[in-house]
Scaffold this active site. Structure first.
Site, mmCIF file in Angstrom:
data_model
loop_
_atom_site.group_PDB
_atom_site.id
_atom_site.type_symbol
_atom_site.label_atom_id
_atom_site.label_comp_id
_atom_site.label_asym_id
_atom_site.label_seq_id
_atom_site.Cartn_x
_atom_site.Cartn_y
_atom_site.Cartn_z
ATOM 1 N N HIS A 197 6.892 2.368 19.535
ATOM 2 C CA HIS A 197 5.813 2.769 18.622
ATOM 3 C C HIS A 197 5.890 4.246 18.254
ATOM 4 O O HIS A 197 4.986 5.035 18.573
ATOM 5 C CB HIS A 197 4.431 2.436 19.198
ATOM 6 C CG HIS A 197 3.377 2.335 18.118
ATOM 7 N ND1 HIS A 197 2.234 1.583 18.251
ATOM 8 C CD2 HIS A 197 3.300 2.887 16.885
ATOM 9 C CE1 HIS A 197 1.497 1.677 17.132
ATOM 10 N NE2 HIS A 197 2.130 2.473 16.302
ATOM 11 N N GLY A 214 0.844 -1.194 0.000
ATOM 12 C CA GLY A 214 0.000 0.000 0.000
ATOM 13 C C GLY A 214 0.876 1.238 0.000
ATOM 14 O O GLY A 214 2.016 1.213 -0.465
ATOM 15 N N ILE A 223 6.772 -2.595 11.277
ATOM 16 C CA ILE A 223 6.253 -1.247 11.522
ATOM 17 C C ILE A 223 4.750 -1.249 11.297
ATOM 18 O O ILE A 223 4.151 -0.194 11.079
ATOM 19 C CB ILE A 223 6.962 -0.178 10.630
ATOM 20 C CG1 ILE A 223 7.127 -0.651 9.184
ATOM 21 C CG2 ILE A 223 8.302 0.226 11.179
ATOM 22 C CD1 ILE A 223 5.921 -0.339 8.296
ATOM 23 N N ARG A 226 1.583 -3.751 13.019
ATOM 24 C CA ARG A 226 0.978 -3.852 14.336
ATOM 25 C C ARG A 226 1.599 -5.070 15.026
ATOM 26 O O ARG A 226 1.959 -6.049 14.378
ATOM 27 C CB ARG A 226 -0.550 -4.044 14.231
ATOM 28 C CG ARG A 226 -1.304 -2.777 13.808
ATOM 29 C CD ARG A 226 -1.356 -1.783 14.948
ATOM 30 N NE ARG A 226 -2.075 -0.557 14.619
ATOM 31 C CZ ARG A 226 -1.478 0.577 14.187
ATOM 32 N NH1 ARG A 226 -0.170 0.607 14.005
ATOM 33 N NH2 ARG A 226 -2.195 1.647 13.940
ATOM 34 N N GLU A 247 1.543 -3.442 23.865
ATOM 35 C CA GLU A 247 2.279 -2.231 24.222
ATOM 36 C C GLU A 247 1.700 -1.601 25.491
ATOM 37 O O GLU A 247 0.474 -1.614 25.694
ATOM 38 C CB GLU A 247 2.186 -1.234 23.056
ATOM 39 C CG GLU A 247 2.847 -1.782 21.795
ATOM 40 C CD GLU A 247 2.552 -0.971 20.545
ATOM 41 O OE1 GLU A 247 2.083 0.184 20.660
ATOM 42 O OE2 GLU A 247 2.800 -1.491 19.453
ATOM 43 N N SER A 255 1.073 -9.509 -1.304
ATOM 44 C CA SER A 255 -0.142 -8.817 -0.877
ATOM 45 C C SER A 255 -1.317 -9.669 -1.328
ATOM 46 O O SER A 255 -1.133 -10.684 -1.997
ATOM 47 C CB SER A 255 -0.197 -7.403 -1.450
ATOM 48 O OG SER A 255 -0.211 -7.428 -2.844
ATOM 49 N N ARG A 256 -2.520 -9.253 -0.921
ATOM 50 C CA ARG A 256 -3.707 -10.079 -1.204
ATOM 51 C C ARG A 256 -3.805 -10.427 -2.687
ATOM 52 O O ARG A 256 -4.183 -11.517 -3.073
ATOM 53 C CB ARG A 256 -4.980 -9.353 -0.751
ATOM 54 C CG ARG A 256 -5.246 -9.483 0.736
ATOM 55 C CD ARG A 256 -6.329 -8.538 1.201
ATOM 56 N NE ARG A 256 -5.978 -7.145 0.963
ATOM 57 C CZ ARG A 256 -6.616 -6.113 1.513
ATOM 58 N NH1 ARG A 256 -7.621 -6.330 2.334
ATOM 59 N NH2 ARG A 256 -6.252 -4.872 1.240
ATOM 60 N N ASP A 259 8.943 -1.802 15.936
ATOM 61 C CA ASP A 259 8.369 -0.560 16.450
ATOM 62 C C ASP A 259 7.046 -0.845 17.141
ATOM 63 O O ASP A 259 6.462 0.035 17.774
ATOM 64 C CB ASP A 259 8.147 0.451 15.312
ATOM 65 C CG ASP A 259 7.705 1.820 15.806
ATOM 66 O OD1 ASP A 259 6.819 2.443 15.182
ATOM 67 O OD2 ASP A 259 8.244 2.276 16.842
#
Lengths: 315, 314
Positions: free
Chosen positions: B280, B154, B231, B233, B262, B175-176, B257
């Protein structure tokens, strides 16, 4: 060629040492006690025909004069500021270095330093490891993309840094001895103007008498309290005490340094600052690149002693 | 608009955003409310907007408790903390902050790659501890020319690819669906991508399908010389598997990150020198957070003035 004496100035890279040992009659200078060096050189001066040096330990006139049969100095570095070129030229001694093979690594490190300083990567990593994140967020840093980058010296390394920085949307400007007409970047004929017009100033030129302390108080002032300095050249490019006081007094926003005036000494006050990144002269210190540099040193020596053209001569 | 009640469900970390909201609306900070159920019950008829972020958004439970909710404006590009289906069902608008943070997150991904491969933080610590006076730091690994595999092509994935290309890194991706007109090598599975790259970067959105997209099999495929960069989730990665792979040397290194829970980070990672751990901070620059805050406020204003939303998701 096992009878050819090669003097290795200091410990460099085990692979290089091993190869030199197997191909030549290798003398390791650092294994001699300081008081016995003159004697050592005198007793081996007939055999020693080559010297292998690096960025740290050079070859001065005194050493050259004590080795009457010296034919070639092969440096395990691209910089040759520690070699007395004039004396070598006078005596017809060849000098080689290791250009190109280390360009990518040094340029990569230049960009890494910019990102690390602006985005506070090292303090952030320390913040997490110390458990402080549980008590609250880190705080904001500064964006890199699109900031104007000024490069001092647009040679191989400077150009490689420019290419990378452009991919981050940064405008590139530079200062060098002469303008490079084929390069699409903005040229400044003096470094103060370059510093005034960029946020990130990168030193990537070679060290000569003219470029010693090229980054001085005036340049630091021009770069200003929001500017950052990146040095992947030589420590002597920068007036170190001026840099330190500018950082301590907030007249410069930050610095990313891989080199210092008196390595491995690093000014004490810098060790406590979190707006600087301090690296131990690792610009080309990857396995891949050191192998390539070592191979180039060996290739230069082999070529010379087989009367073939040198791959990477300086003189 | 000062009479419109807005509920901030995330911690009020950024003064600029809080001030901008307080100037225009009646802002309630859920974080500082001692009795949350009581508060929600007594304010159920006034709250018309929610502002969330990567840490907290609007789940089904909250949405059900706010019958007058019209819009959820997230101070993030990720939407994983918002129940989008529920919002769609109830006609609640949702906005996020795309584009303005793309550069920062991509910059940080490159920063992590360089920091891990070249051991930047370790070298900096080496100097500060005085160890350099005793001997040189060891050799590290070259970054330029290494193959970079990106999961999710993306805005952020593409920005990472463009930067890595300047370092002569061959780019491949998963990717999908394959993206037409893209010169990068497509791999039909993450395992395949992992087996064929040196540095694997997670840059996709978190959805039920991409949860734990980095699992044991992918980590094995990436291997003892491979490096993982996250970077996205925390839940993109099976964190327990990642930790054991790093501790046992089955994975070469990681730049992270984001984490599963968290601000808790597995402590086994703290003694490793082949990881870089960030709190993060992907979009955490002054410039970008201001742009993000402006988008949050801009979207809310547009909604309450019956104008088109700036960056709607739903």
């Amino acid at each position: 060629m096992e009878s050819i004496g090669v003097l290795l100035m200091c410990p460099m890279y085990s692979y290089l040492e091993q190869e030199l040992q197997s191909r030549f009659n290798l003398f390791k200078l650092w294994q001699q006690p300081p008081s016995k060096i003159t004697e050592f050189l005198k007793s081996n001066q007939r055999t020693i025909k080559a010297v292998v040096s690096n960025a740290r330990v050079g070859v001065d006139a005194q050493l050259i004069d004590s080795l009457p049969n010296l034919e070639i100095v092969a440096s395990f570095s691209v910089g040759f500021d520690k070699i007395d070129l004039k004396r070598c030229e006078e005596k017809g001694i060849r000098v080689t270095n290791t250009p190109d093979v280390l360009t990518d690594d040094v340029a990569d490190l230049g960009i890494a330093l910019i990102l690390a300083v602006l985005r506070k990567i090292c303090p952030c990593d320390g913040f997490v490891r110390s458990g402080k994140w549980k008590d609250g967020d880190f705080g904001l840093s500064t964006k890199f993309s699109s900031k104007p980058v000024g490069i001092v010296g647009l040679g191989r390394i400077g150009s490689a840094i420019a290419k990378r920085a452009q991919a981050f949307g940064c405008s590139i400007s530079y200062h060098s001895r002469t303008q490079k007409p084929l390069k699409p970047y903005k040229y400044y004929d003096n470094i103060v103007d370059l510093a005034k017009n960029c946020s990130i100033l990168v030193v990537a030129c070679s060290l000569t008498d003219e470029t010693r302390h090229i980054v001085n108080r005036e340049v630091i002032d021009a770069l200003g309290p929001r500017g950052i300095l990146i040095n992947v050249g030589r420590g002597a490019h920068v007036d170190e005490p001026e840099l330190v006081s500018a950082l301590l007094e907030g007249r410069l926003a930050g610095a990313g340094l891989d080199v210092y005036e008196d390595e491995p000494e690093v000014p004490e006050p810098l060790l406590r600052l979190d707006n600087v990144v301090l690296l131990p002269h690792v610009g080309s210190d990857t396995v891949e690149t050191c192998n390539a540099m070592a191979d180039l040193v060996l290739a230069n020596l082999e070529a010379h002693f087989n009367s073939r053209p040198l791959p990477t001569p300086v003189i | 608009m000062e009479s419109i009640s807005v509920l901030m469900t995330c911690p009020p970390v950024h003064p600029y955003l809080v001030e901008a909201l307080e100037k225009r609306f009646t802002l309630h900070k859920l974080d500082s409310v001692p009795d949350k159920p009581q508060f929600l019950s007594s304010h159920r008829d006034s709250i018309r907007a929610v502002v969330g972020n990567a840490a907290a958004g609007a789940d089904a439970e909250l949405i059900d408790q706010l019958p007058k909710l019209e819009i959820v404006s997230s101070y993030s590009v990720g939407l994983d903390k918002i129940d989008l289906a529920k919002c769609k069902e109830k006609g609640i608008r949702v906005t996020n902050t795309p584009d303005v943070l793309t550069d920062d997150v991509a910059d940080l991904a490159l920063g992590l790659m360089l920091a891990v491969l070249r051991r930047l933080c370790e070298s900096d610590r080496y100097v500060r501890s005085g160890l350099w006076k005793k001997g040189d730091y060891k050799l590290t690994t070259k970054f330029s020319g290494k193959t970079v595999g990106i999961i999710g092509l993306g805005r952020i994935g593409m920005a990472i690819a463009q930067r890595a290309e300047a370092f002569s890194c061959p780019i491949s991706y998963f990717s999908r669906s394959q993206k037409p007109g893209i010169n990068y090598k497509y791999h039909p599975s993450v395992v395949d991508l992992a087996a064929n790259c040196d540095i694997l970067v997670v840059a996709c959105a978190l959805t039920p399908e991409t949860r734990h997209i980095i699992n044991r099999e992918v980590i094995d495929a990436l291997g003892p010389k491979g490096v993982l960069i996250n970077i996205g989730r925390g839940p993109h990665v099976d964190e327990a598997e990642l930790v054991s792979a790093l501790v046992e040397g089955r994975l070469g290194g990681a730049g992270l990150d984001v984490f599963q829970d968290e601000p808790n980070v597995p402590e086994e990672l703290f003694k490793l020198e082949n990881v870089v751990l960030l709190p993060h901070v992907g979009s955490g620059t002054v410039e970008t957070r201001q742009a993000m805050a402006d988008l949050v406020v801009g979207n809310l204003e547009a909604h309450f003035l019956n104008k088109p939303l700036l960056t709607p998701v739903v």
